[in-house]
Design an enzyme around this catalytic site. Structure first.
Site, PDB file in Angstrom:
ATOM      1  N   HIS A 132      36.564  51.193  40.001  1.00  0.00           N
ATOM      2  CA  HIS A 132      37.159  50.591  40.105  1.00  0.00           C
ATOM      3  C   HIS A 132      38.426  50.695  39.881  1.00  0.00           C
ATOM      4  O   HIS A 132      38.381  50.289  38.154  1.00  0.00           O
ATOM      5  CB  HIS A 132      37.092  49.341  39.735  1.00  0.00           C
ATOM      6  CG  HIS A 132      37.991  47.866  40.344  1.00  0.00           C
ATOM      7  ND1 HIS A 132      39.295  48.164  41.259  1.00  0.00           N
ATOM      8  CD2 HIS A 132      37.976  46.831  40.155  1.00  0.00           C
ATOM      9  CE1 HIS A 132      39.842  47.113  41.600  1.00  0.00           C
ATOM     10  NE2 HIS A 132      38.324  46.052  41.157  1.00  0.00           N
ATOM     11  N   GLN A 135      41.828  48.560  38.849  1.00  0.00           N
ATOM     12  CA  GLN A 135      41.394  47.617  37.518  1.00  0.00           C
ATOM     13  C   GLN A 135      41.715  47.834  36.355  1.00  0.00           C
ATOM     14  O   GLN A 135      41.895  47.519  35.165  1.00  0.00           O
ATOM     15  CB  GLN A 135      39.625  47.021  37.670  1.00  0.00           C
ATOM     16  CG  GLN A 135      39.670  45.894  36.723  1.00  0.00           C
ATOM     17  CD  GLN A 135      40.157  44.663  36.244  1.00  0.00           C
ATOM     18  OE1 GLN A 135      40.442  44.665  37.991  1.00  0.00           O
ATOM     19  NE2 GLN A 135      40.390  44.095  35.721  1.00  0.00           N
ATOM     20  N   ASP A 223      31.165  41.151  34.150  1.00  0.00           N
ATOM     21  CA  ASP A 223      31.702  41.492  35.414  1.00  0.00           C
ATOM     22  C   ASP A 223      30.591  40.976  36.327  1.00  0.00           C
ATOM     23  O   ASP A 223      29.326  40.681  35.622  1.00  0.00           O
ATOM     24  CB  ASP A 223      31.733  43.381  35.801  1.00  0.00           C
ATOM     25  CG  ASP A 223      32.081  43.196  36.976  1.00  0.00           C
ATOM     26  OD1 ASP A 223      32.186  41.655  37.855  1.00  0.00           O
ATOM     27  OD2 ASP A 223      32.299  43.828  37.861  1.00  0.00           O
ATOM     28  N   CYS A 263      37.063  41.438  34.660  1.00  0.00           N
ATOM     29  CA  CYS A 263      38.180  41.605  36.042  1.00  0.00           C
ATOM     30  C   CYS A 263      38.093  40.867  36.772  1.00  0.00           C
ATOM     31  O   CYS A 263      39.653  40.427  37.494  1.00  0.00           O
ATOM     32  CB  CYS A 263      37.364  42.871  36.693  1.00  0.00           C
ATOM     33  SG  CYS A 263      35.782  42.452  36.673  1.00  0.00           S
ATOM     34  N   ARG A 291      47.346  43.779  36.268  1.00  0.00           N
ATOM     35  CA  ARG A 291      46.485  44.447  37.393  1.00  0.00           C
ATOM     36  C   ARG A 291      47.890  45.148  38.131  1.00  0.00           C
ATOM     37  O   ARG A 291      48.304  45.868  38.890  1.00  0.00           O
ATOM     38  CB  ARG A 291      45.932  43.784  38.462  1.00  0.00           C
ATOM     39  CG  ARG A 291      44.689  43.019  38.189  1.00  0.00           C
ATOM     40  CD  ARG A 291      43.523  44.507  38.236  1.00  0.00           C
ATOM     41  NE  ARG A 291      43.925  45.438  38.729  1.00  0.00           N
ATOM     42  CZ  ARG A 291      42.878  44.886  40.266  1.00  0.00           C
ATOM     43  NH1 ARG A 291      42.569  44.336  40.621  1.00  0.00           N
ATOM     44  NH2 ARG A 291      43.223  45.579  41.367  1.00  0.00           N
TER      45      ARG A 291
HETATM   46  N1   CP Z   1      39.322  42.191  39.804  1.00  0.00           N
HETATM   47  C1   CP Z   1      38.968  42.357  41.390  1.00  0.00           C
HETATM   48  O1   CP Z   1      39.713  43.185  41.661  1.00  0.00           O
HETATM   49  O2   CP Z   1      39.670  40.506  42.222  1.00  0.00           O
HETATM   50  P1   CP Z   1      39.769  40.648  43.468  1.00  0.00           P
HETATM   51  O3   CP Z   1      38.215  40.853  44.386  1.00  0.00           O
HETATM   52  O4   CP Z   1      39.730  39.770  43.614  1.00  0.00           O
HETATM   53  O5   CP Z   1      40.670  42.545  44.080  1.00  0.00           O
HETATM   54  N1  NVA Z   2      32.174  44.292  40.528  1.00  0.00           N
HETATM   55  C1  NVA Z   2      32.464  43.544  41.243  1.00  0.00           C
HETATM   56  C2  NVA Z   2      33.595  43.735  40.910  1.00  0.00           C
HETATM   57  C3  NVA Z   2      34.929  42.575  41.381  1.00  0.00           C
HETATM   58  C4  NVA Z   2      36.948  43.117  41.453  1.00  0.00           C
HETATM   59  C5  NVA Z   2      32.613  44.356  42.859  1.00  0.00           C
HETATM   60  O1  NVA Z   2      32.130  45.073  43.312  1.00  0.00           O
HETATM   61  O2  NVA Z   2      32.200  43.211  43.676  1.00  0.00           O
END
Ligand code: CP
Ligand code: NVA
Length: 306
Positions: A132, A135, A223, A263, A291
């Protein structure tokens, strides 16, 4: 020159990441300085999973750079069902100068990037099972705003060694942050990710006991225990992660000035207590706001040499 891509933070070098952070800060402070490299251009934002922050921040980042964001749900185009990933990527690449996508399987991004390389269209990862990176850039901006210099800071991630943790490992490696991950057995950060981050010069430690891990931390990050796509494992994961909830007691074991990051989305009472995420040390709303600043600087770099 080959087409740019941003599938993981390690696709940038130190200088490029520093440049993104500098632009992120500069343009946030003075939006009149934001250039419009996307004027009269489209950016495709393709989502296989839900999103609150990533979709909106990416759309507004594109608008800020003068472009037009096109939000596409995977089921709308039938990604891999109605049509192959390759054919959809080629098609979207005909109308858009950038493709950003949130996918279940990281290999989907690799496929898109391989196809679009020839068309000169960069691919940006808006979250996959492995990474990610957008992020992580926002997280660095947040830490920089709070602490100033990043080098030598201690960031401790408590919880699942997942996509968010992996991107943080590379982000930390490229900025001189000492990174520690504390996860229950079986949920540690992937050994290959650790090796790659260390190869970049990163200091990455795995410490099983979260109370030991957070000692001396400048920032404690967590997370969700169950990521999107893992919902059937929810009960098993809740049991496995029981001792890894970031509580006031756990945050108290860190440095007295330590901040809390997440996040989002968050589950109060699971991976963190409400008193922590809603408390005075939490930077989560600043992090969420960043973001957009991160996405704007990332997208601008991706299209810089068009
Ligand atoms: N942190 C993040 O990516 O949030 P969303 O899944 O809401 O985009
Ligand atoms: N680890 C989480 C992050 C969400 C922003 C997922 O992948 O769902």
């Amino acid at each position: 020159m080959s087409t740019r891509r941003f599938l993981e933070v390690e696709d940038l070098d130190h200088a490029e990441l520093a440049g993104i952070l500098a632009k992120g800060r500069e343009w946030k402070a003075d939006p009149s300085m934001v250039p419009t490299p996307l004027a009269r251009e489209g950016v495709a934002l393709l989502f296989e999973k839900p999103s609150a922050r990533t979709r909106s921040s990416s759309e507004m980042a594109v608008v800020g750079l003068g472009g037009h964001p096109i939000y596409i749900r995977a089921e709308e185009v039938g990604l891999g069902v109605r049509e192959s990933v390759e054919d959809i990527a080629r098609t979207l690449g005909a109308y858009n100068v950038l493709l950003a996508a949130r996918v279940f399987d990281h290999r989907t991004l690799e496929t898109m990037s391989a196809v679009l390389d020839a068309q000169g269209v960069p691919v940006v990862n808006l979250l996959s099972d492995l990474a990610h990176p957008c992020q992580a850039v926002a997280d660095l901006l947040t830490l920089q705003e709070h602490f100033g210099r990043l080098e030598g800071r201690r960031l401790v991630y408590v919880g699942d060694g997942n996509n968010v943790a992996a991107s943080l490992a590379f982000a930390a490696a490229l900025t001189g942050i000492e990174f520690t991950v504390s996860s229950p057995p079986g949920y540690e950060l992937d050994a290959e990710v650790v090796a790659r981050a260390r190869n970049l010069g990163g200091s990455v430690d795995l410490v099983a006991d979260p109370f030991d891990a957070v000692k001396g931390a400048d920032a404690v990050y967590t997370d969700v225990w169950t990521s999107m796509g893992q919902e059937t494992e929810g009960d098993i994961r809740r049991a496995a992660f029981a001792g890894y909830r970031v509580s006031e007691e756990m945050l108290g074991a860190a440095d007295g000035d330590a901040v809390f990051l997440h996040c989002l989305p968050a589950h109060r009472g699971e991976e963190c207590d409400a008193e922590v995420i809603d408390g005075p040390r939490s930077l989560v709303w600043q992090q969420a706001a960043n973001r957009m600043d991160a996405a704007r600087a990332i997208f601008a770099l991706m299209v810089e040499h068009r």
